[in-house]
Design a protein around this motif. Structure first.
Motif, PDB file in Angstrom:
ATOM      1  N   UNK A  33       0.778  -1.295   0.069  1.00 49.18           N
ATOM      2  CA  UNK A  33       0.140   0.030  -0.013  1.00 49.18           C
ATOM      3  C   UNK A  33       0.772   1.309   0.055  1.00 49.18           C
ATOM      4  N   UNK A  34       0.438   2.149  -0.700  1.00 48.59           N
ATOM      5  CA  UNK A  34       0.810   3.555  -0.739  1.00 48.59           C
ATOM      6  C   UNK A  34      -0.126   4.400   0.074  1.00 48.59           C
ATOM      7  N   UNK A 180       5.582   6.739  -4.194  1.00 42.48           N
ATOM      8  CA  UNK A 180       4.482   7.771  -3.930  1.00 42.48           C
ATOM      9  C   UNK A 180       3.476   7.899  -4.903  1.00 42.48           C
ATOM     10  N   UNK A 181       2.360   8.430  -4.314  1.00 46.52           N
ATOM     11  CA  UNK A 181       1.088   8.914  -5.293  1.00 46.52           C
ATOM     12  C   UNK A 181       0.940  10.413  -5.111  1.00 46.52           C
ATOM     13  N   UNK A 182       0.715  11.090  -6.203  1.00 46.20           N
ATOM     14  CA  UNK A 182       0.370  12.442  -6.004  1.00 46.20           C
ATOM     15  C   UNK A 182      -0.551  12.991  -7.052  1.00 46.20           C
ATOM     16  N   UNK A 183      -0.913  14.229  -6.872  1.00 47.17           N
ATOM     17  CA  UNK A 183      -1.572  14.748  -8.118  1.00 47.17           C
ATOM     18  C   UNK A 183      -1.944  16.044  -7.786  1.00 47.17           C
ATOM     19  N   UNK A 184      -0.703  17.110  -8.048  1.00 45.66           N
ATOM     20  CA  UNK A 184      -0.684  18.340  -7.705  1.00 45.66           C
ATOM     21  C   UNK A 184      -1.895  19.239  -8.005  1.00 45.66           C
ATOM     22  N   UNK A 185      -2.047  19.036  -9.366  1.00 48.80           N
ATOM     23  CA  UNK A 185      -3.254  20.133 -10.003  1.00 48.80           C
ATOM     24  C   UNK A 185      -4.455  19.052 -10.065  1.00 48.80           C
ATOM     25  N   UNK A 186      -4.934  18.043  -9.527  1.00 50.89           N
ATOM     26  CA  UNK A 186      -5.998  17.402  -9.673  1.00 50.89           C
ATOM     27  C   UNK A 186      -7.098  18.195  -8.718  1.00 50.89           C
ATOM     28  N   UNK A 187      -8.445  17.748  -9.005  1.00 55.15           N
ATOM     29  CA  UNK A 187      -9.459  18.472  -8.237  1.00 55.15           C
ATOM     30  C   UNK A 187      -9.134  18.379  -6.734  1.00 55.15           C
ATOM     31  N   UNK A 188      -8.591  16.989  -6.067  1.00 54.12           N
ATOM     32  CA  UNK A 188      -8.305  16.977  -4.853  1.00 54.12           C
ATOM     33  C   UNK A 188      -7.076  16.510  -4.787  1.00 54.12           C
ATOM     34  N   UNK A 189      -5.975  17.695  -4.662  1.00 51.85           N
ATOM     35  CA  UNK A 189      -4.655  17.177  -4.533  1.00 51.85           C
ATOM     36  C   UNK A 189      -4.333  16.340  -3.325  1.00 51.85           C
ATOM     37  N   UNK A 190      -3.230  15.479  -3.299  1.00 44.61           N
ATOM     38  CA  UNK A 190      -2.746  14.557  -2.339  1.00 44.61           C
ATOM     39  C   UNK A 190      -1.457  14.409  -2.547  1.00 44.61           C
ATOM     40  N   UNK A 191      -0.832  13.685  -1.434  1.00 44.14           N
ATOM     41  CA  UNK A 191       0.571  13.389  -1.593  1.00 44.14           C
ATOM     42  C   UNK A 191       0.923  12.173  -0.431  1.00 44.14           C
ATOM     43  N   UNK A 192       0.679  11.222  -1.187  1.00 41.21           N
ATOM     44  CA  UNK A 192       0.954   9.819  -0.270  1.00 41.21           C
ATOM     45  C   UNK A 192       2.373   9.177  -0.584  1.00 41.21           C
ATOM     46  N   UNK A 193       2.795   8.375   0.679  1.00 45.34           N
ATOM     47  CA  UNK A 193       4.196   7.721   0.372  1.00 45.34           C
ATOM     48  C   UNK A 193       3.675   6.433   1.149  1.00 45.34           C
ATOM     49  N   UNK A 194       4.970   5.607   0.510  1.00 49.69           N
ATOM     50  CA  UNK A 194       4.936   4.218   1.168  1.00 49.69           C
ATOM     51  C   UNK A 194       5.644   4.160   2.514  1.00 49.69           C
ATOM     52  N   UNK A 195       6.819   4.764   2.688  1.00 49.15           N
ATOM     53  CA  UNK A 195       7.661   5.136   3.952  1.00 49.15           C
ATOM     54  C   UNK A 195       7.174   6.321   4.352  1.00 49.15           C
ATOM     55  N   UNK A 196       6.791   6.545   5.733  1.00 52.82           N
ATOM     56  CA  UNK A 196       6.175   7.821   6.096  1.00 52.82           C
ATOM     57  C   UNK A 196       7.300   8.865   6.294  1.00 52.82           C
ATOM     58  N   UNK A 197       6.917  10.146   5.914  1.00 55.91           N
ATOM     59  CA  UNK A 197       7.796  11.256   5.762  1.00 55.91           C
ATOM     60  C   UNK A 197       7.402  12.309   7.172  1.00 55.91           C
ATOM     61  N   UNK A 198       8.578  12.643   7.509  1.00 57.39           N
ATOM     62  CA  UNK A 198       8.366  13.731   9.133  1.00 57.39           C
ATOM     63  C   UNK A 198       8.813  15.060   8.381  1.00 57.39           C
ATOM     64  N   UNK A 199       8.062  15.541   7.665  1.00 56.83           N
ATOM     65  CA  UNK A 199       8.330  17.051   7.384  1.00 56.83           C
ATOM     66  C   UNK A 199       7.147  17.848   7.437  1.00 56.83           C
ATOM     67  N   UNK A 200       7.231  19.266   7.715  1.00 56.65           N
ATOM     68  CA  UNK A 200       5.975  20.207   7.916  1.00 56.65           C
ATOM     69  C   UNK A 200       5.260  20.501   6.933  1.00 56.65           C
ATOM     70  N   UNK A 201       5.786  20.264   5.469  1.00 58.68           N
ATOM     71  CA  UNK A 201       4.987  20.189   4.254  1.00 58.68           C
ATOM     72  C   UNK A 201       5.311  19.226   3.191  1.00 58.68           C
ATOM     73  N   UNK A 202       4.401  19.144   2.240  1.00 53.01           N
ATOM     74  CA  UNK A 202       4.541  18.110   1.222  1.00 53.01           C
ATOM     75  C   UNK A 202       6.168  18.410   0.722  1.00 53.01           C
ATOM     76  N   UNK A 203       6.884  17.280   0.414  1.00 55.05           N
ATOM     77  CA  UNK A 203       7.958  17.158  -0.110  1.00 55.05           C
ATOM     78  C   UNK A 203       8.279  15.673  -0.344  1.00 55.05           C
ATOM     79  N   UNK A 204       8.729  15.336  -1.513  1.00 56.26           N
ATOM     80  CA  UNK A 204       9.019  13.978  -1.826  1.00 56.26           C
ATOM     81  C   UNK A 204      10.516  13.751  -1.819  1.00 56.26           C
ATOM     82  N   UNK A 205      11.209  14.851  -2.283  1.00 60.98           N
ATOM     83  CA  UNK A 205      12.544  14.704  -2.316  1.00 60.98           C
ATOM     84  C   UNK A 205      13.573  15.019  -0.854  1.00 60.98           C
ATOM     85  N   UNK A 206      13.279  13.752  -0.312  1.00 61.60           N
ATOM     86  CA  UNK A 206      13.760  13.808   0.917  1.00 61.60           C
ATOM     87  C   UNK A 206      14.324  12.322   1.541  1.00 61.60           C
ATOM     88  N   UNK A 207      15.500  11.997   0.788  1.00 60.34           N
ATOM     89  CA  UNK A 207      16.119  10.715   0.904  1.00 60.34           C
ATOM     90  C   UNK A 207      16.157  10.405   2.196  1.00 60.34           C
TER      91      UNK A 207
END
Length: 218
Positions: A33-34, A180-207
């Motif tokens: 699951x993502x 990841x799964x995203x859709x920045x300009x979809x009607x309902x934007x979302x930013x999902x990940x497989x491994x959790x991310x502990x950052x204050x705002x959406x960012x996938x470029x976080x090795x």
């Protein structure tokens, strides 16, 4: 940190991207699951699954998604696919801080980059073209379609796609990665990940928040 074992599968006659779902079914490759919602401002959680295997000289990935709407506006490879209904695989093949991102929208349009956060290099289009893709919605760009939609995407990523590394064989290798799964300009934007991310705002470029994938030898 999540760890995932990547099974080796045999393709005696070679396998196209379109054949990957059936190959995975036969090999009983399970879905992952993502579904990590890392930012409360973006709570929407479409149903997103992926499964992964390898052939020694290529990584095979199959995504299955159900979401409120889909969009595939990016007209060509190395475009702004993350603004569309997009599935992504970020991977760090060595101990260096640099990593690759493979971002593909629901029509199979692909972006490949390499580098560190904030300093990314596009892969040559010739390299991007070596990644075979199958998209259940077809390969023609389209504007957003509202209403629940289920779609699938399969990628065959040859080791040659790692254009800054010389990888002869995947067998036995350990890499750090996230999906990841995203859709920045979809009607309902979302930013999902497989491994959790502990950052204050959406960012996938976080090795620092990548999990681990281990390629089996047999």
């Amino acid at each position: 940190m999540k760890t995932l074992s990547v099974k080796k599968v045999l393709c005696p006659d070679g396998c196209s991207a379109e054949q990957i779902p059936a190959l995975f079914d036969a090999a009983q490759i399970p879905f992952q699951q993502i579904d990590c919602v890392n930012w409360k401002d973006y709570p929407y959680t479409p149903d997103v699954k992926f499964r992964i295997a390898h052939t020694g000289d290529a990584i095979l990935i199959h995504y299955r998604v159900t979401e409120k709407s889909v969009r595939a506006v990016a007209p060509a490879d190395n475009g702004r696919v993350w603004e569309d209904a997009c599935a992504e695989f970020f991977v760090q093949p060595t101990d260096e801080k640099k990593y690759y991102n493979f971002e593909c929208n629901c029509a199979g349009t692909l972006l490949i980059e390499y580098g560190i956060p904030g300093n990314r290099e596009h892969a040559p289009l010739e390299t991007v073209g070596q990644v075979e893709r199958w998209a259940s919605l077809g390969r023609i760009p389209f504007e957003e379609r509202l209403g629940e939609c289920s779609w699938q995407l399969a990628l065959r990523i040859p080791v040659s796609a790692f254009f800054h590394d010389k990888i002869a064989l995947l067998d036995g290798k350990k890499m750090r990665a996230n999906f990841y799964k995203c859709g920045d300009k979809l009607q309902t934007p979302h930013f999902l990940s497989w491994n959790p991310i502990d950052l204050p705002s959406p960012c996938f470029h976080c090795p620092d928040f990548f999990g681990e994938i281990v390629f089996e030898s047999k």
